[in-house]
Design a protein around this motif. Sequence first.
Motif, PDB file in Angstrom:
ATOM      1  N   GLY A 177       0.733  -1.261   0.000  1.00  0.00           N
ATOM      2  CA  GLY A 177       0.000   0.000   0.000  1.00  0.00           C
ATOM      3  C   GLY A 177       0.761   1.309   0.000  1.00  0.00           C
ATOM      4  O   GLY A 177       0.325   2.264   0.636  1.00  0.00           O
ATOM      5  N   GLN A 178       1.896   1.409  -0.725  1.00  0.00           N
ATOM      6  CA  GLN A 178       2.568   2.716  -0.797  1.00  0.00           C
ATOM      7  C   GLN A 178       1.735   3.733  -1.565  1.00  0.00           C
ATOM      8  O   GLN A 178       0.943   3.359  -2.432  1.00  0.00           O
ATOM      9  N   LYS A 179       1.963   5.016  -1.218  1.00  0.00           N
ATOM     10  CA  LYS A 179       1.211   6.058  -1.919  1.00  0.00           C
ATOM     11  C   LYS A 179       1.880   6.400  -3.245  1.00  0.00           C
ATOM     12  O   LYS A 179       1.238   6.745  -4.224  1.00  0.00           O
ATOM     13  N   LYS A 180       3.212   6.341  -3.251  1.00  0.00           N
ATOM     14  CA  LYS A 180       3.939   6.741  -4.449  1.00  0.00           C
ATOM     15  C   LYS A 180       5.116   5.792  -4.677  1.00  0.00           C
ATOM     16  O   LYS A 180       5.704   5.287  -3.711  1.00  0.00           O
ATOM     17  N   THR A 181       5.442   5.569  -5.942  1.00  0.00           N
ATOM     18  CA  THR A 181       6.592   4.722  -6.273  1.00  0.00           C
ATOM     19  C   THR A 181       7.633   5.570  -6.996  1.00  0.00           C
ATOM     20  O   THR A 181       7.295   6.319  -7.919  1.00  0.00           O
ATOM     21  N   ILE A 182       8.872   5.462  -6.545  1.00  0.00           N
ATOM     22  CA  ILE A 182       9.966   6.169  -7.242  1.00  0.00           C
ATOM     23  C   ILE A 182      11.027   5.134  -7.600  1.00  0.00           C
ATOM     24  O   ILE A 182      11.449   4.354  -6.738  1.00  0.00           O
ATOM     25  N   ILE A 183      11.438   5.127  -8.849  1.00  0.00           N
ATOM     26  CA  ILE A 183      12.603   4.312  -9.188  1.00  0.00           C
ATOM     27  C   ILE A 183      13.787   5.268  -9.349  1.00  0.00           C
ATOM     28  O   ILE A 183      13.705   6.257 -10.087  1.00  0.00           O
ATOM     29  N   GLY A 184      14.859   5.011  -8.612  1.00  0.00           N
ATOM     30  CA  GLY A 184      16.070   5.830  -8.688  1.00  0.00           C
ATOM     31  C   GLY A 184      17.097   5.108  -9.551  1.00  0.00           C
ATOM     32  O   GLY A 184      17.476   3.980  -9.250  1.00  0.00           O
ATOM     33  N   ILE A 185      17.490   5.764 -10.637  1.00  0.00           N
ATOM     34  CA  ILE A 185      18.464   5.150 -11.559  1.00  0.00           C
ATOM     35  C   ILE A 185      19.588   6.161 -11.773  1.00  0.00           C
ATOM     36  O   ILE A 185      19.317   7.348 -12.016  1.00  0.00           O
ATOM     37  N   GLU A 186      20.830   5.714 -11.697  1.00  0.00           N
ATOM     38  CA  GLU A 186      21.941   6.651 -11.912  1.00  0.00           C
ATOM     39  C   GLU A 186      21.929   7.172 -13.352  1.00  0.00           C
ATOM     40  O   GLU A 186      21.585   6.433 -14.288  1.00  0.00           O
ATOM     41  N   ASP A 187      22.369   8.433 -13.510  1.00  0.00           N
ATOM     42  CA  ASP A 187      22.272   9.057 -14.834  1.00  0.00           C
ATOM     43  C   ASP A 187      23.289   8.518 -15.846  1.00  0.00           C
ATOM     44  O   ASP A 187      23.308   8.965 -16.993  1.00  0.00           O
ATOM     45  N   ASN A 188      24.118   7.553 -15.430  1.00  0.00           N
ATOM     46  CA  ASN A 188      24.993   6.909 -16.426  1.00  0.00           C
ATOM     47  C   ASN A 188      24.303   5.694 -17.072  1.00  0.00           C
ATOM     48  O   ASN A 188      24.930   4.907 -17.765  1.00  0.00           O
TER      49      ASN A 188
END
Length: 435
Positions: free
Chosen positions: A191-202
Amino acid sequence: MSIKRLSGVHAPHHKNTAECAPQRIPTPDKVIIPMNMHIGAPSTPVVKAGDLVKVGQVIGEAAGFVSVPVHASVSGKVVKIDELLMANGAKAKAVVIEADGLQEVAETVVPPTVETTEQFLAAVRASGLVGLGGAGFPTVVKLSVKNPNSIDYLLINGAECEPYITSDLRTMIDDCEHIIKGAALIKKFVGQKKTIIGIEDNKPEAIKLFQEKTANDPDFEVMAMPSLYPQGGEKVLIHNATGRDVPEGKLPLDVGCIVINVTTLAFISKYIETGMPLIEKCLTVDGSAVAKPGNVIAPIGTPIAKIFEFCGGYKAEPRKILYGGPMMGISVPSDEVPLLKNNNAVLAFAEKEATLAPTTACIKCGRCVAACPVGLMPATIEHAFKIKNVDMLNELKVMLCMECGCCSFVCPAKRELVLTNKLAKAMVREASQKK
Ligand code: SF4
Ligand code: SF4
């Protein structure tokens, strides 16, 4: 969205295998499957020498809340249950299976019924899943949330910041759909409200792919992170993605976050579809001693010598072999050690890269302080450790050290700061147990 808050060091990336799609190795003759591939109580073997086993069959049962089952990765015969000295110095039972080469799948391997949160969590436990990019924390424990309303973010860790390792990058490119489906399952049952995927800019290809695939989901954000080690450290990712800090002694859940590595998430959705538990790993094989570096898929328990053999063997005498990357990896005594659930790389280095520069006196340059992503003072910690001052170690917040190795990396005097930090943490733990 991209962010600017930086911390850590510019370690050379060496992502030599980024273009190498994973190749499956032939079934090895033998696998050695330890019962303690996770933090928490080791699993209890439920097979004995002489038993015939099939792929996916439970061979070790979970022995507590912070524990998960262990499964056979090959079909064949259990030849012994041995006491094994693991790379971290801990002894554990290991089930040794001689493979018959048939890879017959156990009848128990069927998609689980998952309609409720309880069934979902039971399935995650039954799958034998531990965090596939880290210390082997059972994923079911991470997802067992008392108050679902308190979960603001699911942070998907796609910041594969350790030099050399590209297995998560391959998963992001080759299996993007399963990662997104995994996030949807967590949303439905945890039940998270928001999902963020963090990916390095390389890793622009992966960023673009996720932006395209999630463009219609307003609750899913793709965040390009600076390619700075250790961007994928759990606390660093939380801070940089949400601005929240995990206080000393607290967990990501305490600040409304669940952090899950991309490959772990992809595995959850595949398990729900197929019922095939965690029996194999995709990992990067690289280092100056390896003839043909690449990404491979191998059964858990495969002696890593077999994995190097598949990659063309050694082109130079291996002087240092690591489970994991050069910053946080563990040096192993030989290539006979088995592939573990949480190994995402095995690296073999020749003489030149394996030779350590001599250690000299601290010149008080402060570089270790500037490099520490959590703001610690490694040189002062080293002093406190030497004089065995536990109170001072506590004041210096040594327990916040995430053992990332940035301080050792930048130290011009080549002092073994991260090793000292590990020993200092053990000293603090021992002192608190005596109280
Ligand atoms: S003190 Fe710990 S957290 Fe800080 S740089 Fe060194 S190893 Fe990393
Ligand atoms: S980086 Fe090394 S030499 Fe510089 S202050 Fe830290 S321990 Fe001393």
